[in-house]
Enzyme design. Structure first.
Site, mmCIF file in Angstrom:
data_model
loop_
_atom_site.group_PDB
_atom_site.id
_atom_site.type_symbol
_atom_site.label_atom_id
_atom_site.label_comp_id
_atom_site.label_asym_id
_atom_site.label_seq_id
_atom_site.Cartn_x
_atom_site.Cartn_y
_atom_site.Cartn_z
ATOM 1 N N GLY A 13 0.830 -1.206 0.000
ATOM 2 C CA GLY A 13 0.000 0.000 0.000
ATOM 3 C C GLY A 13 0.866 1.258 0.000
ATOM 4 C CG ASP A 15 0.532 5.101 4.889
ATOM 5 O OD1 ASP A 15 0.474 5.875 3.919
ATOM 6 O OD2 ASP A 15 -0.117 5.278 5.940
ATOM 7 C CB ALA A 83 -2.651 -5.143 6.078
ATOM 8 C CB ALA A 84 -6.695 -1.483 6.673
ATOM 9 C CB SER A 86 -7.343 1.633 3.740
ATOM 10 O OG SER A 86 -7.097 1.966 2.393
ATOM 11 C CB THR A 127 -7.869 6.214 10.814
ATOM 12 O OG1 THR A 127 -8.566 7.208 10.054
ATOM 13 C CG2 THR A 127 -8.917 5.230 11.323
ATOM 14 C CD GLU A 129 -13.867 7.997 8.272
ATOM 15 O OE1 GLU A 129 -13.255 8.967 7.803
ATOM 16 O OE2 GLU A 129 -15.067 7.773 8.034
ATOM 17 C CE1 TYR A 151 -10.046 2.098 7.213
ATOM 18 C CE2 TYR A 151 -10.762 4.284 7.901
ATOM 19 C CZ TYR A 151 -9.754 3.387 7.619
ATOM 20 O OH TYR A 151 -8.437 3.780 7.763
ATOM 21 C CE LYS A 155 -7.516 1.227 9.805
ATOM 22 N NZ LYS A 155 -6.147 0.699 9.869
ATOM 23 N NE ARG A 186 -4.703 8.738 0.005
ATOM 24 C CZ ARG A 186 -5.285 8.131 1.042
ATOM 25 N NH1 ARG A 186 -5.136 6.830 1.242
ATOM 26 N NH2 ARG A 186 -5.989 8.842 1.906
HETATM 27 P P1 NAP Z 1 -3.669 1.334 1.248
HETATM 28 O O1 NAP Z 1 -2.826 2.011 0.222
HETATM 29 O O2 NAP Z 1 -5.090 1.028 0.938
HETATM 30 O O3 NAP Z 1 -2.930 -0.047 1.624
HETATM 31 C C1 NAP Z 1 -3.586 -1.061 2.319
HETATM 32 C C2 NAP Z 1 -2.711 -2.293 2.320
HETATM 33 O O4 NAP Z 1 -3.394 -3.356 3.006
HETATM 34 C C3 NAP Z 1 -2.387 -2.854 0.920
HETATM 35 O O5 NAP Z 1 -1.055 -3.300 0.912
HETATM 36 C C4 NAP Z 1 -3.335 -4.034 0.797
HETATM 37 O O6 NAP Z 1 -2.879 -5.039 -0.069
HETATM 38 C C5 NAP Z 1 -3.291 -4.536 2.224
HETATM 39 N N1 NAP Z 1 -4.381 -5.465 2.541
HETATM 40 C C6 NAP Z 1 -5.712 -5.278 2.320
HETATM 41 N N2 NAP Z 1 -6.400 -6.346 2.765
HETATM 42 C C7 NAP Z 1 -5.484 -7.218 3.276
HETATM 43 C C8 NAP Z 1 -5.584 -8.493 3.862
HETATM 44 N N3 NAP Z 1 -6.764 -9.097 4.035
HETATM 45 N N4 NAP Z 1 -4.448 -9.100 4.287
HETATM 46 C C9 NAP Z 1 -3.250 -8.507 4.107
HETATM 47 N N5 NAP Z 1 -3.086 -7.303 3.515
HETATM 48 C C10 NAP Z 1 -4.198 -6.660 3.113
HETATM 49 O O7 NAP Z 1 -3.662 2.153 2.613
HETATM 50 P P2 NAP Z 1 -2.622 3.282 3.110
HETATM 51 O O8 NAP Z 1 -3.126 4.607 2.687
HETATM 52 O O9 NAP Z 1 -1.246 2.863 2.807
HETATM 53 O O10 NAP Z 1 -2.873 3.217 4.689
HETATM 54 C C11 NAP Z 1 -2.122 2.339 5.506
HETATM 55 C C12 NAP Z 1 -2.897 2.072 6.793
HETATM 56 O O11 NAP Z 1 -3.114 3.288 7.478
HETATM 57 C C13 NAP Z 1 -4.274 1.474 6.584
HETATM 58 O O12 NAP Z 1 -4.524 0.617 7.668
HETATM 59 C C14 NAP Z 1 -5.204 2.663 6.633
HETATM 60 O O13 NAP Z 1 -6.503 2.259 7.034
HETATM 61 C C15 NAP Z 1 -4.507 3.502 7.676
HETATM 62 N N6 NAP Z 1 -4.695 4.947 7.570
HETATM 63 C C16 NAP Z 1 -4.471 5.576 6.384
HETATM 64 C C17 NAP Z 1 -4.589 6.948 6.315
HETATM 65 C C18 NAP Z 1 -4.348 7.685 5.031
HETATM 66 O O14 NAP Z 1 -4.769 8.858 4.938
HETATM 67 N N7 NAP Z 1 -3.644 7.107 4.066
HETATM 68 C C19 NAP Z 1 -4.939 7.676 7.469
HETATM 69 C C20 NAP Z 1 -5.120 6.989 8.658
HETATM 70 C C21 NAP Z 1 -4.985 5.619 8.708
HETATM 71 P P3 NAP Z 1 -3.185 -4.978 -1.674
HETATM 72 O O15 NAP Z 1 -2.191 -4.032 -2.223
HETATM 73 O O16 NAP Z 1 -2.963 -6.361 -2.093
HETATM 74 O O17 NAP Z 1 -4.603 -4.514 -1.797
HETATM 75 N N1 GDD Z 2 -13.033 9.132 -2.526
HETATM 76 C C1 GDD Z 2 -13.792 10.180 -2.878
HETATM 77 N N2 GDD Z 2 -14.234 10.279 -4.160
HETATM 78 N N3 GDD Z 2 -14.072 11.113 -1.935
HETATM 79 C C2 GDD Z 2 -14.807 12.175 -2.324
HETATM 80 C C3 GDD Z 2 -15.282 12.345 -3.608
HETATM 81 C C4 GDD Z 2 -14.995 11.348 -4.589
HETATM 82 O O1 GDD Z 2 -15.387 11.419 -5.742
HETATM 83 N N4 GDD Z 2 -15.957 13.517 -3.667
HETATM 84 C C5 GDD Z 2 -15.916 14.057 -2.452
HETATM 85 N N5 GDD Z 2 -15.219 13.244 -1.623
HETATM 86 C C6 GDD Z 2 -15.004 13.472 -0.186
HETATM 87 C C7 GDD Z 2 -15.416 12.305 0.697
HETATM 88 O O2 GDD Z 2 -16.834 12.271 0.871
HETATM 89 C C8 GDD Z 2 -14.648 12.652 1.967
HETATM 90 O O3 GDD Z 2 -15.363 13.590 2.717
HETATM 91 C C9 GDD Z 2 -13.366 13.328 1.439
HETATM 92 O O4 GDD Z 2 -13.621 13.632 0.059
HETATM 93 C C10 GDD Z 2 -12.112 12.446 1.527
HETATM 94 O O5 GDD Z 2 -12.405 11.188 0.963
HETATM 95 P P1 GDD Z 2 -11.235 10.108 0.734
HETATM 96 O O6 GDD Z 2 -10.122 10.703 -0.024
HETATM 97 O O7 GDD Z 2 -11.878 8.886 0.191
HETATM 98 O O8 GDD Z 2 -10.658 9.881 2.215
HETATM 99 P P2 GDD Z 2 -11.376 9.618 3.612
HETATM 100 O O9 GDD Z 2 -11.199 10.841 4.449
HETATM 101 O O10 GDD Z 2 -12.734 9.082 3.446
HETATM 102 O O11 GDD Z 2 -10.493 8.414 4.195
HETATM 103 C C11 GDD Z 2 -9.065 8.463 4.116
HETATM 104 O O12 GDD Z 2 -8.555 9.095 5.274
HETATM 105 C C12 GDD Z 2 -8.799 8.403 6.505
HETATM 106 C C13 GDD Z 2 -8.175 9.248 7.629
HETATM 107 O O13 GDD Z 2 -9.053 10.262 7.994
HETATM 108 C C14 GDD Z 2 -8.580 7.031 3.985
HETATM 109 O O14 GDD Z 2 -7.188 7.035 3.725
HETATM 110 C C15 GDD Z 2 -8.802 6.241 5.255
HETATM 111 O O15 GDD Z 2 -8.173 4.948 5.149
HETATM 112 C C16 GDD Z 2 -8.175 7.014 6.412
HETATM 113 O O16 GDD Z 2 -8.347 6.310 7.622
#
Ligand code: NAP
Ligand code: GDD
Length: 334
Positions: A13, A15, A83-84, A86, A127, A129, A151, A155, A186
């Site tokens: 993923g 991160d 992993a998640a 996500s 998160t 969230e 989700y 979490k 991303r």
């Molecule tokens: P991501 O790009 O969606 O990566 C998720 C990873 O989890 C991928 O490697 C995916 O594998 C793996 N995975 C999914 N289901 C699995 C399973 N059943 N067993 C093993 N691996 C599995 O997410 P990210 O943005 O890097 O985020 C990393 C972590 O931080 C997640 O837990 C997310 O919920 C959390 N988080 C993210 C944010 C953010 O803004 N990015 C903020 C707060 C928390 P595949 O590649 O094979 O799908």
């Molecule tokens: N994805 C998406 N697509 N979001 C949209 C869209 C669209 O077309 N239009 C508006 N949005 C709004 C969503 O409704 C949300 O309010 C905001 O954009 C951000 O959406 P995402 O980028 O999908 O992120 P997220 O905030 O729902 O979740 C991400 O951040 C969390 C931390 O706060 C993910 O990375 C989660 O895994 C993570 O925990």
């Protein structure tokens, strides 16, 4: 110096890839759990040029036996549970899978760690969230949670279990409550990358329209490359703890979009169409983190502004689209 061993779930993923890169730079032997998929999931590791430097183990967070084997094979003294399932939007369509992977998956891994090496240090990817319907204007470690998606609920279970295992068994288990963080790596289903990819396609004349949902939502967006540093720092502390990791600035999706379009000299109003299909059953209207504890206790702060981040992402997507690079668009429901 003795070699340190790290196991990263979710290494494929966003991160996971940046964290693997950081740990390799620090001299770690980096192992990653990789779930079997029929599509290519190693593209991020390849983009960072580290696919040959990490050791990948087949496994899945829902398969305890694979987690025990991964703990044994990697001899990990640091375990990062990234992993998640996500994607918040998908969690209403797959609430049970989200609970199994994102929630119970953490329990499976904590148990595997307890069985194989209870002295290892554990990081849980919590998160913002979890704050959902926010209970304070600026969210910190002491702000009550109110998740607004399956989700977020999953979490929250994983978060409290991490706290509980720390208190019950004395594990060195820490939880990073990370606010949204983005990068050129991303996934395309998340709004920032959906926007920067569309901006590149519109600029290069491949499409003219971008369909979005609630653009009044506000997020505290940072750069993933900065945020993985915080994960590592948490596991270097003598005492495990929980930390909010954020920039302390919140911006609407609309303004983020405007920044992306204006980076290539376009007006978002000429291209963005609001589509009810992208609205969610319940929304997190605004997130704004208070990273004060992380700054004071582990010396972490965000280095990259939203403008720098979006510019970096638009430039990367312009390069990709110009090179005709394939992507996973077909898989998206964003
Ligand atoms: P991501 O790009 O969606 O990566 C998720 C990873 O989890 C991928 O490697 C995916 O594998 C793996 N995975 C999914 N289901 C699995 C399973 N059943 N067993 C093993 N691996 C599995 O997410 P990210 O943005 O890097 O985020 C990393 C972590 O931080 C997640 O837990 C997310 O919920 C959390 N988080 C993210 C944010 C953010 O803004 N990015 C903020 C707060 C928390 P595949 O590649 O094979 O799908
Ligand atoms: N994805 C998406 N697509 N979001 C949209 C869209 C669209 O077309 N239009 C508006 N949005 C709004 C969503 O409704 C949300 O309010 C905001 O954009 C951000 O959406 P995402 O980028 O999908 O992120 P997220 O905030 O729902 O979740 C991400 O951040 C969390 C931390 O706060 C993910 O990375 C989660 O895994 C993570 O925990």
């Amino acid at each position: 110096m003795t070699t340190r061993y790290a196991l990263i779930t979710g290494i494929t993923g966003q991160d996971g890839a940046y964290l693997a890169q950081l740990l390799l730079q620090k001299g770690y032997d980096v192992w990653g759990l990789v779930a079997r998929r029929s599509t290519d999931t190693l593209w991020r590791l390849r983009e960072l040029g580290i696919d040959a430097d990490v050791r990948l183990i087949d496994g899945d967070l829902t398969d305890s036996s694979s987690l025990i084997r991964s703990m044994q094979a990697s001899r990990a003294d640091e375990v990062y549970n990234l992993a998640a399932q996500s994607f918040v939007g998908a969690s209403w369509n797959q609430p049970l899978l989200t609970a199994q992977v994102t929630g119970l998956g953490a329990a499976n891994l904590l148990e595997a760690m307890r069985m194989v090496n209870s002295q290892a240090r554990f990081y849980q990817a919590s998160t913002s969230e979890m704050f959902g319907l926010i209970q304070a204007e600026k969210q910190s470690e002491t702000t009550p949670f109110y998740p607004r998606s399956p989700y977020g609920v999953a979490k929250l279970y994983a978060h409290w279990l991490t706290v509980n295992y720390r208190e019950s068994y004395g594990l060195h288990a820490s939880s990073g409550i990370l606010f949204n963080h983005e990068s050129p790596l991303r996934g395309l289903e998340f709004v920032t990358r959906k926007v920067t990819d569309a901006v590149a396609r519109i600029k290069l004349g491949l499409t003219s329209e971008l369909r979005l949902g609630n653009i009044d939502a506000k997020r505290d967006w940072g750069f993933a490359g900065d945020y993985v540093e915080a994960m590592w720092l948490m596991l270097q502390q003598d005492t495990p703890d929980d930390y909010v990791i954020a920039t302390g600035r919140t911006t609407t999706v609309r303004e983020m979009c405007r920044i992306a379009f204006s980076h290539v000299g376009l007006n978002m109003e000429d291209h963005v169409v609001i589509d009810p299909a992208f609205f969610r059953p319940a929304e997190v209207d605004v997130l704004l983190g208070d990273p004060g504890k992380a700054r004071a206790q582990i010396g972490w702060e965000a280095k990259t502004s939203l403008e720098q981040l979006i510019a970096m992402m638009v430039e990367a997507d312009l390069r990709r689209v110009s090179n005709g690079q394939p992507d996973a668009r077909a898989r998206l429901a964003a």
